[in-house]
Design a protein around this motif. Structure first.
Motif, short mmCIF file in Angstrom:
data_model
loop_
_atom_site.label_atom_id
_atom_site.label_comp_id
_atom_site.label_asym_id
_atom_site.label_seq_id
_atom_site.Cartn_x
_atom_site.Cartn_y
_atom_site.Cartn_z
N ALA A 30 48.57 43.10 37.62
CA ALA A 30 48.60 42.27 38.83
C ALA A 30 47.26 42.34 39.57
O ALA A 30 46.75 41.32 40.05
CB ALA A 30 49.74 42.71 39.74
N LEU A 31 46.71 43.55 39.67
CA LEU A 31 45.42 43.70 40.34
C LEU A 31 44.32 42.95 39.58
O LEU A 31 43.49 42.27 40.19
CB LEU A 31 45.06 45.18 40.48
N GLY A 35 41.91 39.87 40.73
CA GLY A 35 40.49 40.17 40.85
C GLY A 35 40.21 41.35 41.75
O GLY A 35 39.14 41.43 42.37
N VAL A 36 41.15 42.29 41.82
CA VAL A 36 41.00 43.47 42.68
C VAL A 36 40.85 44.71 41.79
O VAL A 36 41.67 44.95 40.90
CB VAL A 36 42.22 43.65 43.61
N GLN A 40 39.78 50.16 44.52
CA GLN A 40 39.69 49.61 45.87
C GLN A 40 41.04 49.60 46.58
O GLN A 40 41.15 49.11 47.70
CB GLN A 40 39.14 48.17 45.81
N VAL A 41 42.06 50.14 45.90
CA VAL A 41 43.43 50.14 46.44
C VAL A 41 43.89 51.59 46.59
O VAL A 41 43.77 52.39 45.67
CB VAL A 41 44.40 49.40 45.49
#
Length: 98
Positions: A30-31, A35-36, A40-41
């Motif tokens: 999903a990330l 595009g994450v 960064q999470v």
């Protein structure tokens, strides 16, 4: 961004890190689609222990009850206060976060 799961799974419990098992693979996909980058999470769980029941040689997930969710809520609130995410995403079948 902050991703909050319900509780660790069997693999997460054994490895000591959140979202490293099957749910982690779904989260990673999903990330990537969004595009994450995973780094960064901030990734955590609302309930900090793996509640399970034995089935033969396997440890199967058992949903935490309200008492367990409430008992762990103080840690989740502290994490939210420390991280101060611009956005959060629940990764649980029911609402566990504030």
């Amino acid at each position: 961004m902050m991703a909050v799961g319900e509780q660790p799974g069997d693999e997460e419990d054994r490895r000591g890190h959140p979202f490293v098992g099957p749910a982690g693979r779904v989260l990673d996909a999903a990330l990537e689609a969004a595009g994450v980058a995973r780094d960064q999470v901030y990734i955590t769980n609302a309930v900090k222990h793996f509640k399970w029941e034995p089935r033969g040689k396997r440890r199967l997930h058992k949903k935490p009850d309200v008492r367990e969710i409430n008992a762990c809520n103080v840690w989740l609130e502290r994490e939210i206060d420390a991280v101060r995410p611009q956005s959060s995403s629940p990764w649980a079948p029911r609402r566990c976060a504030r």
